[in-house]
Design a protein around this motif. Structure first.
Motif, PDB file in Angstrom:
ATOM      1  N   ASP A  48      53.203  35.007  36.729  1.00 11.51           N
ATOM      2  CA  ASP A  48      53.680  36.175  37.463  1.00 11.51           C
ATOM      3  C   ASP A  48      52.649  36.650  38.485  1.00 11.51           C
ATOM      4  OD1 ASP A  48      56.092  36.140  36.143  1.00 11.51           O
ATOM      5  OD2 ASP A  48      55.574  37.757  34.747  1.00 11.51           O
ATOM      6  N   THR A  49      51.379  36.581  38.140  1.00 11.05           N
ATOM      7  CA  THR A  49      50.320  36.983  39.074  1.00 11.05           C
ATOM      8  C   THR A  49      50.312  36.074  40.292  1.00 11.05           C
ATOM      9  OG1 THR A  49      49.009  37.913  37.263  1.00 11.05           O
ATOM     10  CG2 THR A  49      47.843  37.404  39.317  1.00 11.05           C
ATOM     11  N   ILE A  50      50.492  34.784  40.091  1.00  8.01           N
ATOM     12  CA  ILE A  50      50.556  33.842  41.220  1.00  8.01           C
ATOM     13  C   ILE A  50      51.755  34.158  42.108  1.00  8.01           C
ATOM     14  CG2 ILE A  50      50.999  31.416  41.816  1.00  8.01           C
ATOM     15  CD1 ILE A  50      49.182  30.701  39.397  1.00  8.01           C
TER      16      ILE A  50
ATOM     17  N   VAL B  11      41.855  40.251  49.495  1.00  3.81           N
ATOM     18  CA  VAL B  11      42.598  40.512  48.265  1.00  3.81           C
ATOM     19  C   VAL B  11      41.625  40.351  47.098  1.00  3.81           C
ATOM     20  CG1 VAL B  11      44.517  39.767  46.794  1.00  3.81           C
ATOM     21  CG2 VAL B  11      44.716  39.573  49.290  1.00  3.81           C
ATOM     22  N   PHE B  12      41.549  41.364  46.262  1.00  4.39           N
ATOM     23  CA  PHE B  12      40.710  41.304  45.072  1.00  4.39           C
ATOM     24  C   PHE B  12      41.597  41.347  43.841  1.00  4.39           C
ATOM     25  CE2 PHE B  12      38.115  43.492  48.290  1.00  4.39           C
ATOM     26  CZ  PHE B  12      37.052  42.610  48.365  1.00  4.39           C
ATOM     27  N   VAL B  13      41.305  40.486  42.879  1.00  4.86           N
ATOM     28  CA  VAL B  13      42.007  40.479  41.598  1.00  4.86           C
ATOM     29  C   VAL B  13      40.923  40.592  40.531  1.00  4.86           C
ATOM     30  CG1 VAL B  13      43.536  39.202  40.059  1.00  4.86           C
ATOM     31  CG2 VAL B  13      43.817  39.004  42.547  1.00  4.86           C
TER      32      VAL B  13
ATOM     33  N   PHE C 231      46.075  57.115  23.150  1.00  2.00           N
ATOM     34  CA  PHE C 231      46.553  56.171  24.162  1.00  2.00           C
ATOM     35  C   PHE C 231      46.400  54.750  23.642  1.00  2.00           C
ATOM     36  CE2 PHE C 231      42.111  57.101  25.099  1.00  2.00           C
ATOM     37  CZ  PHE C 231      41.554  55.827  25.203  1.00  2.00           C
ATOM     38  N   GLN C 232      47.152  53.847  24.240  1.00  2.00           N
ATOM     39  CA  GLN C 232      47.026  52.433  23.900  1.00  2.00           C
ATOM     40  C   GLN C 232      46.561  51.691  25.149  1.00  2.00           C
ATOM     41  OE1 GLN C 232      50.906  51.681  22.432  1.00  2.00           O
ATOM     42  NE2 GLN C 232      51.912  52.097  24.366  1.00  2.00           N
ATOM     43  N   THR C 233      45.952  50.553  24.967  1.00  4.68           N
ATOM     44  CA  THR C 233      45.432  49.805  26.109  1.00  4.68           C
ATOM     45  C   THR C 233      46.153  48.472  26.257  1.00  4.68           C
ATOM     46  OG1 THR C 233      43.672  48.828  24.764  1.00  4.68           O
ATOM     47  CG2 THR C 233      43.143  50.864  25.953  1.00  4.68           C
ATOM     48  N   GLU C 234      46.113  47.974  27.477  1.00  2.88           N
ATOM     49  CA  GLU C 234      46.718  46.680  27.791  1.00  2.88           C
ATOM     50  C   GLU C 234      45.830  45.962  28.802  1.00  2.88           C
ATOM     51  OE1 GLU C 234      50.770  44.804  29.807  1.00  2.88           O
ATOM     52  OE2 GLU C 234      50.630  46.961  29.492  1.00  2.88           O
ATOM     53  N   GLN C 235      45.547  44.694  28.534  1.00  2.00           N
ATOM     54  CA  GLN C 235      44.747  43.911  29.465  1.00  2.00           C
ATOM     55  C   GLN C 235      45.614  43.352  30.580  1.00  2.00           C
ATOM     56  OE1 GLN C 235      42.111  41.010  27.786  1.00  2.00           O
ATOM     57  NE2 GLN C 235      41.405  42.388  26.189  1.00  2.00           N
ATOM     58  N   GLY C 236      45.036  43.252  31.743  1.00  2.00           N
ATOM     59  CA  GLY C 236      45.742  42.700  32.885  1.00  2.00           C
ATOM     60  C   GLY C 236      44.821  42.601  34.078  1.00  2.00           C
ATOM     61  N   PHE C 237      45.395  42.764  35.271  1.00  2.00           N
ATOM     62  CA  PHE C 237      44.640  42.625  36.512  1.00  2.00           C
ATOM     63  C   PHE C 237      44.893  43.823  37.422  1.00  2.00           C
ATOM     64  CE2 PHE C 237      45.792  38.301  35.189  1.00  2.00           C
ATOM     65  CZ  PHE C 237      44.520  37.798  34.970  1.00  2.00           C
ATOM     66  N   ARG C 238      43.844  44.282  38.049  1.00  2.00           N
ATOM     67  CA  ARG C 238      43.983  45.266  39.127  1.00  2.00           C
ATOM     68  C   ARG C 238      43.907  44.475  40.418  1.00  2.00           C
ATOM     69  NH1 ARG C 238      40.234  49.458  41.952  1.00  2.00           N
ATOM     70  NH2 ARG C 238      41.835  50.824  42.799  1.00  2.00           N
ATOM     71  N   VAL C 239      44.971  44.545  41.187  1.00  2.00           N
ATOM     72  CA  VAL C 239      45.044  43.854  42.470  1.00  2.00           C
ATOM     73  C   VAL C 239      44.831  44.890  43.565  1.00  2.00           C
ATOM     74  CG1 VAL C 239      46.484  42.472  44.017  1.00  2.00           C
ATOM     75  CG2 VAL C 239      46.639  42.140  41.533  1.00  2.00           C
ATOM     76  N   THR C 240      43.905  44.601  44.468  1.00  2.00           N
ATOM     77  CA  THR C 240      43.623  45.475  45.598  1.00  2.00           C
ATOM     78  C   THR C 240      43.754  44.653  46.868  1.00  2.00           C
ATOM     79  OG1 THR C 240      42.073  46.735  44.251  1.00  2.00           O
ATOM     80  CG2 THR C 240      41.932  47.038  46.638  1.00  2.00           C
TER      81      THR C 240
END
Length: 147
Positions: A92-94, A111-113, A11-20
């Motif tokens: 894009d996150t904003i 909201v959690f980021v 598998f490959q990984t990618e950094q980003g955000f989990r938004v809940t």
């Protein structure tokens, strides 16, 4: 926070955000639709990928410093959590979070980021695995188009 790379052939990984987002269940699809208006929520070979929990209970007490009057007691509202992944892109996150706030029925949505690392399969790897749904009798959850 620095996240690991987890370099490997599977598998490959990618950094980003989990938004809940915590939201009353009747409004959850409205939140998802608002997010999808500005983001495709791509996850590998799929898009529009979101997750919603079963209904739980969100509690709060209004302090009276916002739009609503103070409440003496804690209020409980049946809510779900909607979550999704966003690539590490501030603009894009904003945009997405602005849509969440516009569509949410609360004055102060919960909201959690959180920074996270997602794992994506390496296409073509492990396709003969007997645990893959296409290598066994179709289960009820498998879309008709994939049977």
């Amino acid at each position: 926070m620095t996240l690991p790379r987890l370099t490997n052939p599977r598998f490959q990984t990618e950094q980003g955000f989990r938004v809940t987002v915590q939201v009353p269940e009747l409004h959850s699809q409205k939140i998802i639709d608002a997010v999808l208006a500005v983001a495709n929520l791509k996850y590998g070979d799929y898009d529009r990928v979101t997750f919603s929990t079963d209904s739980g209970s969100q509690q709060f007490r209004s302090l009276g410093s916002g739009r609503n009057a103070a409440t003496d007691d804690v209020m409980a509202v049946p809510c779900v959590e909607v979550s999704f992944f966003l690539p590490d892109d501030e603009a894009d996150t904003i945009k997405v979070l602005t849509q969440v706030y516009a569509a949410h029925p609360y004055e102060e949505p919960v909201v959690f980021v959180a920074p996270c690392l997602r794992c994506l399969h390496v296409r073509g790897t492990d396709e003969d695995n007997p645990n893959r749904f296409w290598n066994s009798d179709p289960e009820d959850w498998v879309p008709h188009e994939h049977r």
